[in-house]
Design a protein around this motif. Structure first.
Motif, PDB file in Angstrom:
ATOM      1  N   ALA A   1       3.723   5.715  -5.772  1.00 24.78           N
ATOM      2  CA  ALA A   1       3.724   5.774  -7.236  1.00 24.78           C
ATOM      3  C   ALA A   1       2.983   7.013  -7.735  1.00 24.78           C
ATOM      4  O   ALA A   1       3.368   7.594  -8.747  1.00 24.78           O
ATOM      5  CB  ALA A   1       3.117   4.509  -7.813  1.00 24.78           C
TER       6      ALA A   1
ATOM      7  N   PRO B   1      -8.480   2.731  -2.976  1.00 27.18           N
ATOM      8  CA  PRO B   1      -8.184   1.299  -3.134  1.00 27.18           C
ATOM      9  C   PRO B   1      -9.448   0.436  -3.168  1.00 27.18           C
ATOM     10  O   PRO B   1      -9.491  -0.568  -3.860  1.00 27.18           O
ATOM     11  CB  PRO B   1      -7.338   0.964  -1.912  1.00 27.18           C
TER      12      PRO B   1
ATOM     13  N   TYR C   1       3.890   1.546  -1.221  1.00 23.39           N
ATOM     14  CA  TYR C   1       4.510   1.653  -2.538  1.00 23.39           C
ATOM     15  C   TYR C   1       3.511   2.178  -3.573  1.00 23.39           C
ATOM     16  O   TYR C   1       3.847   3.017  -4.405  1.00 23.39           O
ATOM     17  CB  TYR C   1       5.064   0.296  -2.979  1.00 23.39           C
ATOM     18  N   THR C   2       2.270   1.704  -3.509  1.00 20.44           N
ATOM     19  CA  THR C   2       1.238   2.165  -4.435  1.00 20.44           C
ATOM     20  C   THR C   2       0.961   3.650  -4.243  1.00 20.44           C
ATOM     21  O   THR C   2       0.821   4.391  -5.209  1.00 20.44           O
ATOM     22  CB  THR C   2      -0.051   1.352  -4.241  1.00 20.44           C
ATOM     23  N   ASP C   3       0.893   4.093  -2.990  1.00 17.93           N
ATOM     24  CA  ASP C   3       0.687   5.515  -2.728  1.00 17.93           C
ATOM     25  C   ASP C   3       1.864   6.345  -3.220  1.00 17.93           C
ATOM     26  O   ASP C   3       1.692   7.456  -3.712  1.00 17.93           O
ATOM     27  CB  ASP C   3       0.469   5.761  -1.235  1.00 17.93           C
TER      28      ASP C   3
ATOM     29  N   ALA D   1      -4.402   1.298 -11.726  1.00 15.35           N
ATOM     30  CA  ALA D   1      -3.207   0.614 -12.230  1.00 15.35           C
ATOM     31  C   ALA D   1      -3.461   0.048 -13.625  1.00 15.35           C
ATOM     32  O   ALA D   1      -2.553   0.017 -14.464  1.00 15.35           O
ATOM     33  CB  ALA D   1      -2.785  -0.499 -11.273  1.00 15.35           C
TER      34      ALA D   1
ATOM     35  N   ASN E   1       0.831  -1.209   0.000  1.00 13.66           N
ATOM     36  CA  ASN E   1       0.000   0.000   0.000  1.00 13.66           C
ATOM     37  C   ASN E   1       0.863   1.256   0.000  1.00 13.66           C
ATOM     38  O   ASN E   1       0.558   2.232  -0.694  1.00 13.66           O
ATOM     39  CB  ASN E   1      -0.942   0.007   1.201  1.00 13.66           C
TER      40      ASN E   1
ATOM     41  N   ARG F   1      -2.720   7.266  -8.353  1.00 15.71           N
ATOM     42  CA  ARG F   1      -4.055   7.438  -7.762  1.00 15.71           C
ATOM     43  C   ARG F   1      -4.338   8.905  -7.463  1.00 15.71           C
ATOM     44  O   ARG F   1      -5.487   9.319  -7.430  1.00 15.71           O
ATOM     45  CB  ARG F   1      -4.179   6.623  -6.484  1.00 15.71           C
TER      46      ARG F   1
END
Length: 104
Positions: free
Chosen positions: A31, A91, A27-29, A40, A25, A34
């Motif tokens: 990136a 998410p 790492y996704t934030d 993605a 989570n 969002r």
């Protein structure tokens, strides 16, 4: 040929999954996609036949929403701004979409 994946290894071990989920989570934030309203799935290039075939299978509403997200993200990129926090992709929205699309 695709790169090797550790996903199956991690998913089969609950203790490892609990440990990796916050890291994933974070790492996704980090990136940032969002924050401009993208999912993605929107980042996958449309150059392969498999992706084009998958895009043809989308419902008209989902196809329109995807184009809208892409255009809005492009506008954010041009203006060097992020969307307001309430418009970020959540998410929960992505998980809900993945459950409905990949089930069929």
């Amino acid at each position: 040929m695709s790169a090797p994946s550790l996903t199956n290894f991690i998913v089969k071990r609950p203790w490892l999954r609990r440990w990796m989920t916050p890291l994933a989570n974070w790492y996704t934030d980090l990136a940032g996609y969002r924050k401009i309203g993208l999912r993605a799935d929107d980042l996958i290039p449309e150059e392969s036949e498999v992706v084009l075939k998958a895009l043809k299978r989308l419902s008209p509403k989902e196809s329109y929403d995807r184009v809208f997200r892409m255009r809005r993200a492009f506008q954010c990129s041009l203006s060097h701004q992020l969307l307001p926090k309430e418009q970020w992709t959540k998410p929960e929205e992505v998980r809900k979409f993945q459950r409905t699309v990949f089930r069929s």
